[in-house]
Write a protein that holds these residues in place. Structure first.
Motif, PDB file in Angstrom:
ATOM      1  N   GLN A  32      40.533  45.802  31.221  1.00  0.00           N
ATOM      2  CA  GLN A  32      40.504  44.461  31.823  1.00  0.00           C
ATOM      3  C   GLN A  32      40.557  44.555  33.347  1.00  0.00           C
ATOM      4  N   CYS A  33      41.435  45.405  33.862  1.00  0.00           N
ATOM      5  CA  CYS A  33      41.594  45.485  35.311  1.00  0.00           C
ATOM      6  C   CYS A  33      40.363  46.113  35.941  1.00  0.00           C
ATOM      7  N   GLU A  34      39.792  47.095  35.239  1.00  0.00           N
ATOM      8  CA  GLU A  34      38.598  47.734  35.785  1.00  0.00           C
ATOM      9  C   GLU A  34      37.474  46.713  35.901  1.00  0.00           C
ATOM     10  N   ARG A  35      37.423  45.807  34.926  1.00  0.00           N
ATOM     11  CA  ARG A  35      36.351  44.824  34.925  1.00  0.00           C
ATOM     12  C   ARG A  35      36.550  43.766  36.006  1.00  0.00           C
ATOM     13  N   ILE A  36      37.791  43.341  36.212  1.00  0.00           N
ATOM     14  CA  ILE A  36      38.016  42.222  37.130  1.00  0.00           C
ATOM     15  C   ILE A  36      38.041  42.694  38.585  1.00  0.00           C
ATOM     16  N   CYS A  37      38.346  43.952  38.814  1.00  0.00           N
ATOM     17  CA  CYS A  37      38.568  44.430  40.179  1.00  0.00           C
ATOM     18  C   CYS A  37      37.387  44.078  41.084  1.00  0.00           C
ATOM     19  N   PRO A  38      37.569  43.220  42.099  1.00  0.00           N
ATOM     20  CA  PRO A  38      36.412  42.828  42.918  1.00  0.00           C
ATOM     21  C   PRO A  38      35.750  43.987  43.659  1.00  0.00           C
ATOM     22  N   PRO A  39      36.485  44.888  44.316  1.00  0.00           N
ATOM     23  CA  PRO A  39      35.778  46.000  44.959  1.00  0.00           C
ATOM     24  C   PRO A  39      35.525  47.177  44.024  1.00  0.00           C
ATOM     25  N   GLN A  40      35.862  47.049  42.760  1.00  0.00           N
ATOM     26  CA  GLN A  40      35.581  48.083  41.763  1.00  0.00           C
ATOM     27  C   GLN A  40      36.187  49.424  42.145  1.00  0.00           C
ATOM     28  N   VAL A  41      37.478  49.446  42.326  1.00  0.00           N
ATOM     29  CA  VAL A  41      38.126  50.697  42.714  1.00  0.00           C
ATOM     30  C   VAL A  41      38.971  51.280  41.595  1.00  0.00           C
ATOM     31  N   ILE A  42      39.024  50.616  40.448  1.00  0.00           N
ATOM     32  CA  ILE A  42      39.829  51.132  39.344  1.00  0.00           C
ATOM     33  C   ILE A  42      38.906  51.854  38.365  1.00  0.00           C
ATOM     34  N   ILE A  86      42.890  54.934  40.997  1.00  0.00           N
ATOM     35  CA  ILE A  86      42.684  53.776  41.869  1.00  0.00           C
ATOM     36  C   ILE A  86      42.412  54.307  43.264  1.00  0.00           C
ATOM     37  N   GLU A  87      41.331  53.806  43.850  1.00  0.00           N
ATOM     38  CA  GLU A  87      41.031  54.199  45.221  1.00  0.00           C
ATOM     39  C   GLU A  87      41.792  53.262  46.148  1.00  0.00           C
ATOM     40  N   TYR A  88      42.920  53.717  46.599  1.00  0.00           N
ATOM     41  CA  TYR A  88      43.754  52.872  47.459  1.00  0.00           C
ATOM     42  C   TYR A  88      43.042  52.518  48.766  1.00  0.00           C
ATOM     43  N   ASP A  89      42.161  53.390  49.222  1.00  0.00           N
ATOM     44  CA  ASP A  89      41.523  53.140  50.513  1.00  0.00           C
ATOM     45  C   ASP A  89      40.570  51.962  50.458  1.00  0.00           C
ATOM     46  N   ALA A  90      40.052  51.626  49.289  1.00  0.00           N
ATOM     47  CA  ALA A  90      39.132  50.492  49.195  1.00  0.00           C
ATOM     48  C   ALA A  90      39.759  49.301  48.495  1.00  0.00           C
ATOM     49  N   CYS A  91      40.977  49.440  48.034  1.00  0.00           N
ATOM     50  CA  CYS A  91      41.639  48.335  47.330  1.00  0.00           C
ATOM     51  C   CYS A  91      41.898  47.196  48.305  1.00  0.00           C
ATOM     52  N   MET A  92      41.622  45.963  47.866  1.00  0.00           N
ATOM     53  CA  MET A  92      41.832  44.825  48.756  1.00  0.00           C
ATOM     54  C   MET A  92      43.121  44.069  48.441  1.00  0.00           C
ATOM     55  N   SER A  93      43.953  44.626  47.593  1.00  0.00           N
ATOM     56  CA  SER A  93      45.274  44.064  47.296  1.00  0.00           C
ATOM     57  C   SER A  93      45.197  42.615  46.832  1.00  0.00           C
ATOM     58  N   CYS A  94      44.186  42.286  46.060  1.00  0.00           N
ATOM     59  CA  CYS A  94      44.080  40.901  45.634  1.00  0.00           C
ATOM     60  C   CYS A  94      45.028  40.599  44.488  1.00  0.00           C
ATOM     61  N   GLY A  95      45.435  41.609  43.737  1.00  0.00           N
ATOM     62  CA  GLY A  95      46.395  41.391  42.663  1.00  0.00           C
ATOM     63  C   GLY A  95      45.786  40.909  41.365  1.00  0.00           C
ATOM     64  N   PHE A  96      44.478  40.881  41.268  1.00  0.00           N
ATOM     65  CA  PHE A  96      43.854  40.433  40.016  1.00  0.00           C
ATOM     66  C   PHE A  96      44.201  41.373  38.861  1.00  0.00           C
ATOM     67  N   CYS A  97      44.268  42.677  39.143  1.00  0.00           N
ATOM     68  CA  CYS A  97      44.515  43.634  38.064  1.00  0.00           C
ATOM     69  C   CYS A  97      45.850  43.336  37.402  1.00  0.00           C
ATOM     70  N   ALA A  98      46.864  43.077  38.237  1.00  0.00           N
ATOM     71  CA  ALA A  98      48.179  42.772  37.676  1.00  0.00           C
ATOM     72  C   ALA A  98      48.144  41.441  36.940  1.00  0.00           C
ATOM     73  N   GLU A  99      47.301  40.541  37.426  1.00  0.00           N
ATOM     74  CA  GLU A  99      47.261  39.207  36.837  1.00  0.00           C
ATOM     75  C   GLU A  99      46.608  39.213  35.460  1.00  0.00           C
ATOM     76  N   VAL A 100      45.554  40.006  35.300  1.00  0.00           N
ATOM     77  CA  VAL A 100      44.820  39.952  34.036  1.00  0.00           C
ATOM     78  C   VAL A 100      45.391  40.892  32.995  1.00  0.00           C
ATOM     79  N   CYS A 101      46.219  41.839  33.402  1.00  0.00           N
ATOM     80  CA  CYS A 101      46.682  42.868  32.457  1.00  0.00           C
ATOM     81  C   CYS A 101      47.437  42.216  31.303  1.00  0.00           C
ATOM     82  N   PRO A 102      46.933  42.349  30.076  1.00  0.00           N
ATOM     83  CA  PRO A 102      47.625  41.699  28.954  1.00  0.00           C
ATOM     84  C   PRO A 102      48.883  42.438  28.540  1.00  0.00           C
ATOM     85  N   PHE A 103      49.050  43.680  29.007  1.00  0.00           N
ATOM     86  CA  PHE A 103      50.193  44.481  28.578  1.00  0.00           C
ATOM     87  C   PHE A 103      51.216  44.645  29.693  1.00  0.00           C
TER      88      PHE A 103
END
Lengths: 369, 373
Positions: free
Chosen positions: B96-106, B128-145
């Motif tokens: 889920q997080c890989e899919r939602i990630c806007p800059p596709q760093v996961i 996770i490529e921290y250097d390109a992560c935009m810290s939007c927090g979507f991954c944490a938001e969508v994670c069902p687990f």
């Protein structure tokens, strides 16, 4: 007979007072500006094209990066556009929280815009620090609610990420107690200052007809004396429930824009107070919609606009029924307010250019996209 | 405040014209007023004032000496969580997080059961490529687990760019860490997250989905416990020689019974010089229990392997038995605060016992089906 010739001068793109990478190709006759050609695109990063490759929700954090001073306002406009496109209802409480956030954004934007304008006049840093001071406290509030100071990414389709944390409202009330004193002080610091008056009065006059023909909006348009405010002209969200005034200028010079911004901060404070009065009664519903990851609006298009601190910010979206926007267009106020720069500068001195640019209040992230 | 030249009526408000007052003669008075403001602030700047309702005084923080107060919702970079007590990662590689990630760093790959080759709800590699992560927090938001969360750590500067491509080993944090930085946010999701974890762990072969920080410790502890069980059983087997008879057929056995039985069988086997049974089982079942306790690397590996095999066999052997739930609550007083330091005591012990039992059942079966091999 002394032969004079016009001279072309480049101001920018790496000039400390160009508010980003922005180049002005100025033709001068002595000290007087004959013509000015704005050259932008140095910060172009393909925002709209990227947005068309992303899903609707994925674009939300990208809108933060348009006008990085007002990420909340950008989020609001984009969320409204998608909600209009997909027919998503927003619960009342979320609407109030949105208005609250955008009005706080307006205060911080205007405070720092005034600070930067004074910075451009040559009063380096000290007045800017005064402008930035309350901004810090507002940013702390944003961080509390959204998790980030600048790139808030707080709005979602049909609500906001999460409800306000319990310590938010008490802190906001404290801040509201400080705000009138702060705005008065900022005004006292600058308003009667002879240097500022000399640099601002009668400089960069934008006549209302010219402003209208360029499609200028926001404090620049109101500074020219046209009482146009999207919040009044086409009340969106819950803006029709608040009392607030629309300040306008008389002449349309730099000084008028400065005064309009100061007054708008006061009006924003009034709106926030009314939000706090009405917020407890607003019934929530589910304000943090976690499930709207895959918005799939029906085929069609929608345009949503808000009164962003810089002017009318609009998002135009065309949907082809998939999860990605088919067309995504931003009507960026900074960009459109920048277009009459040549008309505003013509006939004034070279030193005034930067002041006039500062009074328009642009952010290159939004101009170039 | 004169009337607007446009004479526009607006609802709930007026059009007001700003007061310019630009005709007044000031003779430097305005400058002095501005200076007074600056002077007052300079004077007040020696006082500390963190209140939001005051505009005077210093409210800044002297950063390196004084750490900023970070609100709970603060998000910087994503991290992965694992259960302190059992070492199980919460991530199930649902993408889920890989899919939602806007800059596709996961980026992630799903773990596979080494025995069957089937995918299991656990993650093999997570980058996770921290250097390109935009810290939007979507991954944490969508994670069902609730496996991926946003960290509060912001001092990430490094002179080594490659270090900003962060792998699973560096991403993993114990749940107690997240519960400390975001207590209320964790309290909201705690119940469901742990429940889902339990459900997923049931579908994972034993050592898959364990935090690498803890795998070695767990393996060592298991080997130790297995050795103890063998020792105890050998002692027990010395007295009653009978129970080595036949493996229980469909009868439900408690783990203790099983363990005892297994130990008896194994004791008998070792007596027969059954070193030749299988190479995997050779290590944890030596004639003398002492060497197994020392977690030699091969023993470690063997334990892992055996564990995987045992989990498989458990399904077959104890078909009638209700699926053994993995213990989540610690049996003894192990605190969840310092997970990395405390040995993962209780649950692995439990498990090891089970494991030993299963292994015994296996061995018994093998023995029964003809002492081939």
């Amino acid at each position: 007979m002394l032969q004079t010739q016009e001279l072309q001068v480049n101001i920018g793109p790496q000039h400390p007072s160009t508010h980003g990478v922005f180049r002005m190709l100025v033709t001068v006759d002595g000290e007087t500006v004959v013509d000015l050609k704005p050259v932008f695109g140095y910060l172009h990063r393909n925002h709209e094209q990227i947005a068309e490759a992303n899903s609707y929700l994925q674009n939300m954090p990208y809108t933060d990066r348009l006008d990085y001073f007002n990420s909340m306002a950008n989020n609001h406009a984009y969320a409204m556009a998608v909600e209009r496109l997909a027919g998503i209802e927003v619960p009342e409480r979320a609407e109030y929280i949105r208005v609250l956030m955008v009005e706080l954004t307006r205060i911080l934007n205007h405070a720092s815009a005034v600070g930067f304008m004074i910075n451009d006049m040559g009063a380096w840093q000290t007045p800017l620090a005064f402008g930035m001071r309350e901004r810090e406290k507002i940013l702390d509030l944003f961080e509390m609610a959204s998790g980030a100071r600048l790139m808030c990414n707080y709005f979602r389709f049909g609500g906001v990420v999460r409800d306000l944390p319990p310590e938010f409202i008490p802190n906001l009330r404290e801040l509201l107690r400080a705000l009138p004193a702060y705005i008065d002080e900022l005004e006292r610091l600058l308003r009667d200052n002879e240097i500022l008056l000399q640099r601002a009065i009668g400089i960069g006059i934008l006549p209302p007809e010219v402003a209208l023909s360029y499609g200028v909006s926001g404090p620049v348009l109101r500074g020219s004396g046209i009482p146009y405010d999207v919040r009044k002209a086409e009340p969106y969200s819950v803006y029709d429930r608040f009392d607030f005034d629309v300040p306008i200028g008389k002449v349309g010079d730099v000084y008028d824009r400065f005064l309009v911004r100061i007054e708008e901060m006061r009006q924003s404070k009034r709106i926030i107070e009314q939000v706090l009065e009405q917020l407890p009664d607003a019934k929530g519903g589910h304000i943090n919609p976690k499930a709207r990851q895959n918005v799939r609006p029906p085929v069609g298009d929608a345009y949503a606009r808000i009164e962003s601190p810089k002017g009318e910010l609009g998002f135009y979206l065309v949907s082809d029924g998939s999860t990605k926007p088919y067309r995504y267009k931003v009507r960026a106020p900074s960009f459109i307010n920048l277009t009459p720069l040549a008309d505003m500068c013509r006939g004034y001195k070279v030193a005034d250019i930067v002041v006039i640019l500062g009074s328009i209040d642009i952010v290159m992230g939004e101009v170039d996209r | 405040m004169t009337a607007s030249p446009f004479e526009i009526e607006i609802p709930r408000g007026r059009v007001i014209e700003v007061q310019r007052d630009d005709t007044r003669v000031r003779w430097g008075g305005g400058l002095l007023r501005g200076m007074a403001v600056v002077w007052k602030h300079w004077k007040e700047s020696f006082k500390l004032n963190r209140s939001y309702s005051q505009i005077h005084g210093t409210f800044t923080i002297e950063y390196p000496e004084e750490q900023p107060r970070i609100p709970e919702a603060y998000r910087n970079m994503p991290i992965l969580l694992y259960d302190d007590e059992t070492g199980h990662e919460l991530c199930t590689s649902c993408f889920q997080c890989e899919r939602i990630c806007p800059p596709q760093v996961i980026h992630m790959t799903q773990a596979k059961d080494p025995a069957t080759g089937k995918p299991v709800p656990a993650v093999a590699e997570f980058i996770i490529e921290y250097d390109a992560c935009m810290s939007c927090g979507f991954c944490a938001e969508v994670c069902p687990f609730d496996a991926i969360k946003m960290d509060h750590e912001f001092e990430l500067s490094t002179d080594d760019h490659t270090r900003l491509t962060v792998h699973k080993e560096q991403l993993l944090r114990p749940i107690s860490y997240y519960a400390k930085i975001a207590p209320t946010m964790w309290a909201e999701v705690r119940e469901s997250a742990l429940k889902k974890l339990q459900g997923n762990v049931r579908r994972r072969p034993d050592v898959i989905g364990l935090a690498p920080q803890l795998t070695e410790k767990i393996a060592a502890r298991r080997a130790e416990l297995a050795a103890q069980a063998v020792q105890a059983a050998q002692a027990a087997a010395a007295a009653p020689a009978a129970p080595a008879a036949a493996p229980a057929e469909g009868r439900k056995l408690t783990p203790e019974e099983k363990a005892a039985k297994l130990a008896a069988i194994r004791a008998a086997k070792t007596a027969q010089a059954g070193e030749s049974a299988t190479p995997a089982e050779a290590a944890p079942a030596p004639p003398s229990p002492a060497p197994a306790g020392e977690a030699a690397p091969s023993a470690d590996k063997a334990a892992k392997l055996a564990a995987i095999r045992a989990a498989n066999a458990a399904k077959k052997a104890a078909a009638g038995e209700a699926p053994a739930t993995l213990p989540v609550a610690p049996a003894d007083g192990m605190a969840g605060d310092t997970p990395a330091d405390a040995p993962p005591a209780a649950p692995p012990a439990d498990k090891a016992a089970r494991l030993a039992a299963i292994r015994a059942a296996n061995a018994a079966k093998k023995q029964q089906s003809g002492d081939g091999s």
